[in-house]
Design a protein around this motif. Structure first.
Motif, PDB file in Angstrom:
ATOM      1  N   GLN A 124       7.215  11.299  -0.952  1.00 29.48           N
ATOM      2  CA  GLN A 124       7.408  10.498   0.252  1.00 29.48           C
ATOM      3  C   GLN A 124       6.717  11.156   1.444  1.00 29.48           C
ATOM      4  N   ASN A 125       6.034  10.353   2.225  1.00 30.23           N
ATOM      5  CA  ASN A 125       5.318  10.850   3.388  1.00 30.23           C
ATOM      6  C   ASN A 125       6.292  10.999   4.558  1.00 30.23           C
ATOM      7  N   LEU A 126       6.808  12.203   4.742  1.00 27.19           N
ATOM      8  CA  LEU A 126       7.804  12.458   5.784  1.00 27.19           C
ATOM      9  C   LEU A 126       7.207  12.401   7.184  1.00 27.19           C
ATOM     10  N   LEU A 127       5.888  12.523   7.276  1.00 25.05           N
ATOM     11  CA  LEU A 127       5.254  12.481   8.598  1.00 25.05           C
ATOM     12  C   LEU A 127       5.435  11.130   9.280  1.00 25.05           C
ATOM     13  N   LEU A 128       5.662  10.081   8.497  1.00 27.81           N
ATOM     14  CA  LEU A 128       5.823   8.753   9.075  1.00 27.81           C
ATOM     15  C   LEU A 128       7.093   8.643   9.914  1.00 27.81           C
ATOM     16  N   ALA A 129       8.027   9.556   9.701  1.00 32.41           N
ATOM     17  CA  ALA A 129       9.274   9.529  10.465  1.00 32.41           C
ATOM     18  C   ALA A 129       9.143  10.262  11.798  1.00 32.41           C
ATOM     19  N   HIS A 130       8.019  10.927  12.024  1.00 29.85           N
ATOM     20  CA  HIS A 130       7.845  11.702  13.244  1.00 29.85           C
ATOM     21  C   HIS A 130       7.401  10.805  14.396  1.00 29.85           C
ATOM     22  N   THR A 131       7.720  11.224  15.597  1.00 27.99           N
ATOM     23  CA  THR A 131       7.434  10.403  16.770  1.00 27.99           C
ATOM     24  C   THR A 131       6.774  11.231  17.872  1.00 27.99           C
ATOM     25  N   LEU A 132       6.185  10.534  18.823  1.00 22.27           N
ATOM     26  CA  LEU A 132       5.753  11.127  20.090  1.00 22.27           C
ATOM     27  C   LEU A 132       6.577  10.448  21.166  1.00 22.27           C
ATOM     28  N   LEU A 133       7.499  11.190  21.754  1.00 25.20           N
ATOM     29  CA  LEU A 133       8.470  10.611  22.672  1.00 25.20           C
ATOM     30  C   LEU A 133       9.218   9.494  21.937  1.00 25.20           C
ATOM     31  N   ALA A 135       7.719   6.734  20.465  1.00 22.86           N
ATOM     32  CA  ALA A 135       6.823   5.931  19.619  1.00 22.86           C
ATOM     33  C   ALA A 135       6.587   6.602  18.273  1.00 22.86           C
ATOM     34  N   PRO A 136       6.769   5.874  17.171  1.00 24.01           N
ATOM     35  CA  PRO A 136       6.487   6.428  15.835  1.00 24.01           C
ATOM     36  C   PRO A 136       4.996   6.722  15.682  1.00 24.01           C
ATOM     37  N   LEU A 137       4.663   7.887  15.172  1.00 22.99           N
ATOM     38  CA  LEU A 137       3.253   8.259  14.995  1.00 22.99           C
ATOM     39  C   LEU A 137       2.571   7.407  13.930  1.00 22.99           C
ATOM     40  N   GLY A 138       3.345   6.793  13.057  1.00 20.96           N
ATOM     41  CA  GLY A 138       2.760   5.960  12.013  1.00 20.96           C
ATOM     42  C   GLY A 138       2.692   4.490  12.356  1.00 20.96           C
ATOM     43  N   GLN A 139       3.033   4.132  13.580  1.00 21.45           N
ATOM     44  CA  GLN A 139       3.033   2.726  13.997  1.00 21.45           C
ATOM     45  C   GLN A 139       1.913   2.472  14.991  1.00 21.45           C
ATOM     46  N   ASN A 140       1.421   1.232  15.034  1.00 23.28           N
ATOM     47  CA  ASN A 140       0.413   0.881  16.031  1.00 23.28           C
ATOM     48  C   ASN A 140       1.052   0.094  17.177  1.00 23.28           C
ATOM     49  N   TRP A 141       0.254  -0.145  18.228  1.00 22.11           N
ATOM     50  CA  TRP A 141       0.800  -0.799  19.422  1.00 22.11           C
ATOM     51  C   TRP A 141       1.289  -2.205  19.125  1.00 22.11           C
ATOM     52  N   ILE A 142       0.540  -2.923  18.305  1.00 19.23           N
ATOM     53  CA  ILE A 142       0.940  -4.291  17.964  1.00 19.23           C
ATOM     54  C   ILE A 142       2.312  -4.281  17.313  1.00 19.23           C
ATOM     55  N   GLY A 143       2.565  -3.258  16.504  1.00 16.26           N
ATOM     56  CA  GLY A 143       3.835  -3.174  15.792  1.00 16.26           C
ATOM     57  C   GLY A 143       5.026  -2.883  16.670  1.00 16.26           C
ATOM     58  N   VAL A 144       4.806  -2.260  17.834  1.00 15.25           N
ATOM     59  CA  VAL A 144       5.943  -1.931  18.703  1.00 15.25           C
ATOM     60  C   VAL A 144       6.124  -2.943  19.826  1.00 15.25           C
TER      61      VAL A 144
END
Length: 229
Positions: A124-133, A135-144
């Motif tokens: 499992q890619n645990l990095l996808l659960a990490h955030t910057l402030l 915002a999820p690092l694995g998400q794009n702007w359209i997704g949020v």
């Protein structure tokens, strides 16, 4: 194709994030991405030096190029041959300035895939659960955007876009090429703002770090060339 590079990138980014966590806390993974990008750009410095020399050569040859264009305006094939002969004789190439950008594409794609893959090396890619402030690092702007334009995750992206735009303005102003090539070179940095809206935040951080490096690198190389002259 990217499986091994993604595994290596995951180990590097994850290891850096773990090392930075005691000092940076929730910013650790974002800082790890910045350091990873800086490492890539450091490795590509020889290409940047070569590209700078190519840009200076093209500027020096511009009067001759314009003379050839005027002389063979009605014979494109002859113009192409004469241009190629001129660049060969001077040891220059029109594509030299593109080398650093082209060499970065695989690294950018690795970062993109790293933060869009549910699993890395069968785990499992645990990095996808990490955030910057917020915002999820694995998400794009359209997704949020579903949470609202001014919601905290969206504001993180808007801040990223603003920084990318500033870097693009600085980079664009330092382009020395003239004519259609120069116009394209001045517009290209602004493309990162549009790209950053559709890629994961981690990839947007890569673009921001790389763009800032490019702006600083060109200033240093230009200053060095002026001093040598």
């Amino acid at each position: 194709m990217f499986d091994i590079p993604i595994s290596i990138a995951a180990a590097l980014v994850g290891g850096l994030a773990d090392a930075l966590d005691p000092m940076a806390g929730g910013l650790a993974t974002a800082l790890a991405i910045v350091l990873f990008t800086a490492g890539v750009r450091l490795a590509l410095v020889p290409l940047a030096v070569s590209a700078a020399k190519g840009e200076r050569a093209r500027a020096r040859l511009l009067p001759k190029v314009q003379a050839l264009q005027n002389k063979h305006a009605k014979d494109p094939h002859r113009l192409q041959r004469e241009m190629a002969a001129l660049y060969k004789a001077e040891g220059a190439t029109p594509a030299a300035g593109c080398l650093p950008m082209a060499a970065q594409i695989p690294f950018f794609m690795v970062m993109y895939r790293l933060f869009t893959s549910a699993a890395v090396a069968g785990h499992q890619n645990l990095l996808l659960a990490h955030t910057l402030l917020a915002a999820p690092l694995g998400q794009n702007w359209i997704g949020v955007l579903g949470g609202g334009l001014l919601a905290p995750p969206s504001l993180v992206f808007l801040g990223l876009f603003a920084l990318l735009a500033v870097v693009a303005v600085v980079t664009s102003r330092r382009v020395t090429a003239e004519g259609p090539v120069g116009a394209v070179a001045r517009l290209m940095p602004f493309g990162t703002v549009a790209v950053a809206a559709f890629v994961p935040l981690a990839a947007g951080l890569y673009l921001l770090t790389s763009g800032a490096w490019t702006a600083a690198e060109r200033a240093v190389l230009r200053r060095g060339a002026a001093a040598a002259a």
